[in-house]
Design a protein around this motif. Structure first.
Motif, PDB file in Angstrom:
ATOM      1  N   LEU A 189      19.428  39.711   1.210  1.00  0.00           N
ATOM      2  CA  LEU A 189      18.902  39.367  -0.102  1.00  0.00           C
ATOM      3  C   LEU A 189      18.232  40.549  -0.768  1.00  0.00           C
ATOM      4  N   ASP A 190      17.820  41.528   0.060  1.00  0.00           N
ATOM      5  CA  ASP A 190      17.257  42.765  -0.480  1.00  0.00           C
ATOM      6  C   ASP A 190      17.621  43.903   0.456  1.00  0.00           C
ATOM      7  N   ALA A 191      17.073  45.084   0.170  1.00  0.00           N
ATOM      8  CA  ALA A 191      17.446  46.266   0.956  1.00  0.00           C
ATOM      9  C   ALA A 191      16.979  46.163   2.402  1.00  0.00           C
ATOM     10  N   GLN A 192      15.867  45.480   2.644  1.00  0.00           N
ATOM     11  CA  GLN A 192      15.321  45.369   3.995  1.00  0.00           C
ATOM     12  C   GLN A 192      15.653  44.004   4.575  1.00  0.00           C
ATOM     13  N   VAL A 193      16.287  43.997   5.739  1.00  0.00           N
ATOM     14  CA  VAL A 193      16.676  42.747   6.383  1.00  0.00           C
ATOM     15  C   VAL A 193      15.606  42.360   7.396  1.00  0.00           C
ATOM     16  N   THR A 194      14.926  41.233   7.129  1.00  0.00           N
ATOM     17  CA  THR A 194      13.868  40.751   8.003  1.00  0.00           C
ATOM     18  C   THR A 194      14.164  39.321   8.424  1.00  0.00           C
ATOM     19  N   VAL A 195      14.102  39.078   9.715  1.00  0.00           N
ATOM     20  CA  VAL A 195      14.268  37.721  10.245  1.00  0.00           C
ATOM     21  C   VAL A 195      12.952  37.291  10.876  1.00  0.00           C
ATOM     22  N   LYS A 228      20.260  42.395  23.698  1.00  0.00           N
ATOM     23  CA  LYS A 228      21.380  43.211  24.163  1.00  0.00           C
ATOM     24  C   LYS A 228      22.120  43.828  22.981  1.00  0.00           C
ATOM     25  N   ASP A 229      22.373  45.144  23.101  1.00  0.00           N
ATOM     26  CA  ASP A 229      23.192  45.854  22.118  1.00  0.00           C
ATOM     27  C   ASP A 229      22.686  45.612  20.695  1.00  0.00           C
ATOM     28  N   CYS A 230      21.390  45.808  20.502  1.00  0.00           N
ATOM     29  CA  CYS A 230      20.778  45.575  19.193  1.00  0.00           C
ATOM     30  C   CYS A 230      20.198  46.869  18.619  1.00  0.00           C
ATOM     31  N   ALA A 231      20.139  46.930  17.303  1.00  0.00           N
ATOM     32  CA  ALA A 231      19.504  48.051  16.611  1.00  0.00           C
ATOM     33  C   ALA A 231      18.425  47.477  15.702  1.00  0.00           C
ATOM     34  N   LEU A 232      17.168  47.753  16.050  1.00  0.00           N
ATOM     35  CA  LEU A 232      16.043  47.171  15.332  1.00  0.00           C
ATOM     36  C   LEU A 232      15.010  48.249  15.038  1.00  0.00           C
ATOM     37  N   GLU A 233      14.412  48.174  13.878  1.00  0.00           N
ATOM     38  CA  GLU A 233      13.277  49.051  13.607  1.00  0.00           C
ATOM     39  C   GLU A 233      12.008  48.478  14.226  1.00  0.00           C
ATOM     40  N   VAL A 253      15.235  50.463  19.419  1.00  0.00           N
ATOM     41  CA  VAL A 253      14.128  49.862  18.687  1.00  0.00           C
ATOM     42  C   VAL A 253      13.009  50.898  18.553  1.00  0.00           C
ATOM     43  N   ILE A 254      12.486  51.025  17.347  1.00  0.00           N
ATOM     44  CA  ILE A 254      11.429  52.004  17.109  1.00  0.00           C
ATOM     45  C   ILE A 254      10.072  51.440  17.532  1.00  0.00           C
ATOM     46  N   HIS A 255       9.823  50.206  17.165  1.00  0.00           N
ATOM     47  CA  HIS A 255       8.539  49.587  17.512  1.00  0.00           C
ATOM     48  C   HIS A 255       8.806  48.269  18.246  1.00  0.00           C
ATOM     49  N   LEU A 256       8.439  48.233  19.511  1.00  0.00           N
ATOM     50  CA  LEU A 256       8.627  47.049  20.337  1.00  0.00           C
ATOM     51  C   LEU A 256       7.269  46.496  20.731  1.00  0.00           C
ATOM     52  N   ASP A 257       7.031  45.234  20.405  1.00  0.00           N
ATOM     53  CA  ASP A 257       5.722  44.633  20.685  1.00  0.00           C
ATOM     54  C   ASP A 257       5.918  43.208  21.181  1.00  0.00           C
TER      55      ASP A 257
END
Length: 418
Positions: A189-195, A228-233, A253-257
Motif C-alpha cells: 500500500l506504500d513504499a514500506q511493507v509492514t506486517v 526460513k529464507d526470509c529478508a527482513l529489516e 535481518v538487520i534488527h532481530l528482537d
C-alpha cells in the motif's frame, strides 16, 4: 469381512486417502458402497497421486470430482490439490464447498479458478479446524462477518493478501494455535511493507520466503517460532515469556528482537546466519532452561567467537550442542579458554566448512569440556575432485580423531560426510 460394521469400513476407506483408491475399494460390495456413501469422513484429490488427472480435460475432471464428492455425506476432511492443472470453473468449486462445508473440519485447497473463489466467505462461521490455502487470493477480510470460531491451524502458501487483510484474518481466528506463511505475496500500500499480527492464542508460527521491511508479532502464548529464507529489516516478537523453540534458517535481518520471551527457551537453532555474538548472546543469555543450542554454518562478525565458558555458565541444562563455523587460530584459542564444563551435554555435533588442522584441536578442546558426553557426530564436506594435498589432510585428520577417541571409549562416534 462381512461382519465388519459399516462405521469401521468407513474408517478404513477414510485412511486410504486418495479418492481413486476409495472409489475402487468401495466397489467391493453393497456394504462397502454404503460405508462410502454414509460413513466416509476423509477424501483427497491430488494431481500428483494419479497421472491420469493431468490427461483429463478440465471439464471431465470437474465432473469426476463432483460425482465422487456428491455421493458422500458428512465429510470432515477434504483435500483438493491440483498442481499444474488448468483452471477450474468457480461455480463448480463453490458447489463442492457448499455441499461439504457444514460438516467439514479440515480443508486443504490448491485450486486455480476463474474467477477467484472466496474461501473465507463460503467456509466462515462453520466448524473448520484446519485450513490450508495455496495459490489463492484473499481480499476484503471482514472479521465481524467471516469469523472462524473453531479454526486452530491456518496455512497460506503462495497466497496474495494485503498486510491489513492478513492481520484481520488472524483476528477472525479466535482459537488459532498454528500459523504457516510460505512465500505470501503481500500487497504493497506504500513504499514500506509492514506486517503487524496479534493473537492471544497463537502457539506456533512458521514463516518462509518472505521479504518485508517490518514484521511485528504480538503473541502472548507463542511457544515455537521458525523463520526460513526470509529478508527482513526488522523482526520483533512481543510476548510473555512462553517461547520454547526458536529457529532461524538462512535469514537476513538487520534488527532481530524476541524481547522478554526467552526465559523458557529450550531450543535455539540458527543456521546460515551472520551472528553479532554480543547482541545474540544478550538476547538469549537469560535462557537458563536451554537444552539444545545449534549454530550451524554461521558467520561471526569480524573477530567475534563463541565463548564456551559463557555457554557453560549460562546454560547449565544444555544437553545437545551443535556447532559449525569457520575456525580461526587466535579466535579459536580464545573460545576454548576457561574452566567451566558443559556438564550435561550428552550429544555433540561438530562440522567444518573447510577441513583444516584447527578442526582436530577444536574437537579435542570440546571433548575435554564435556565430561558426560555419550555421542559425537562429525559432519564434513569433501569435494568430488580431491587434490593430493586434500587427501593427505583428510587422512591426517582421520588418524588424529582415531587417536583422540581412544581416550573416550565410552563415546559413540559417527562421521557424516557430504
Amino acid at each position: 469381512m462381512e461382519q465388519l460394521p459399516v462405521e469401521v469400513i468407513g474408517n478404513i476407506l477414510s485412511r486410504l486417502g486418495g479418492a481413486r483408491d476409495v472409489v475402487i475399494a468401495s466397489a467391493t460390495c453393497k456394504k462397502w458402497q454404503e460405508a462410502y456413501r454414509k460413513h466416509l469422513h476423509t477424501l483427497s484429490f491430488n494431481s500428483n497421486d494419479w497421472p491420469v488427472y493431468h490427461d483429463l480435460t478440465t471439464t471431465r475432471l470437474e465432473i469426476l470430482i463432483t460425482q465422487t464428492i456428491f455421493q458422500t455425506s458428512g465429510l470432515q476432511g477434504l483435500s483438493i490439490l491440483m498442481d499444474d492443472v488448468d483452471e477450474f470453473s468457480a461455480s463448480t468449486v463453490i458447489a463442492w464447498l457448499m455441499y461439504t462445508r457444514e460438516t467439514l473440519r479440515r480443508l486443504y485447497y490448491n485450486v486455480r479458478t476463474t474467477p477467484n473463489v472466496n474461501i473465507l466467505e463460503i467456509c466462515g462461521r462453520q466448524k473448520l479446524e484446519v485450513l490450508a490455502l495455496a495459490h489463492n487470493t484473499i481480499t476484503g477480510v471482514e472479521p465481524n462477518f467471516q469469523r472462524f470460531p473453531c479454526l486452530k491451524s491456518l496455512s497460506l502458501s503462495y497466497v496474495s493478501i494485503s498486510a491489513l487483510d492478513l492481520s484481520l484474518l488472524l483476528t477472525a481466528c479466535q482459537k488459532i494455535e498454528i500459523l504457516e506463511l510460505v512465500s505470501p505475496e503481500i500487497a504493497m500500500l506504500d513504499a514500506q511493507v509492514t506486517v503487524e499480527l496479534t493473537s492471544p492464542t497463537l502457539k506456533s508460527i512458521y514463516v518462509e520466503a518472505i521479504s518485508l521491511d517490518k514484521f511485528i508479532l504480538e503473541a502472548d502464548s507463542i511457544e515455537r517460532l521458525h523463520l526460513k529464507d526470509c529478508a527482513l529489516e526488522l523482526f520483533e516478537l512481543v510476548g510473555r515469556g512462553t517461547l520454547k523453540h526458536f529457529k532461524i534458517d538462512d535469514v537476513s535481518v538487520i534488527h532481530l528482537d524476541i524481547g522478554d520471551t526467552v526465559d523458557n527457551l529450550e531450543i535455539v537453532d540458527v543456521s546460515s546466519f551472520t551472528i553479532f555474538w554480543p547482541k545474540f548472546y544478550q538476547m538469549i543469555s537469560r535462557s537458563s532452561k536451554l537444552k539444545k543450542l545449534r549454530l550451524w554454518d554461521v558467520v561471526f562478525d569480524e573477530d567475534e567467537v563463541l565463548d564456551l565458558e559463557t555457554i557453560g555458565v549460562c546454560f547449565p541444562q544444555l544437553s545437545h550442542l551443535s556447532l559449525s563455523y569457520d575456525l580461526k587460530d587466535g579466535v579459536l584459542h580464545y573460545g576454548l579458554q576457561g574452566s567451566a564444563n558443559l556438564e550435561n551435554v550428552a550429544v555433540l555435533e561438530l562440522g567444518w566448512p573447510v577441513i583444516s588442522d584447527l578442526f582436530s584441536h577444536w574437537v579435542e578442546g570440546l571433548l575435554k569440556r564435556c565430561p558426560n558426553l555419550r555421542r559425537l557426530v562429525i559432519f564434513g564436506v569433501i569435494s568430488e575432485i580431491k587434490t593430493h594435498e586434500e587427501c593427505l589432510l583428510l587422512a591426517k585428520f582421520t588418524s588424529s580423531i582415531v587417536q583422540l577417541m581412544r581416550k573416550y571409549l565410552h563415546v559413540e562416534v559417527q562421521f557424516d560426510y557430504e
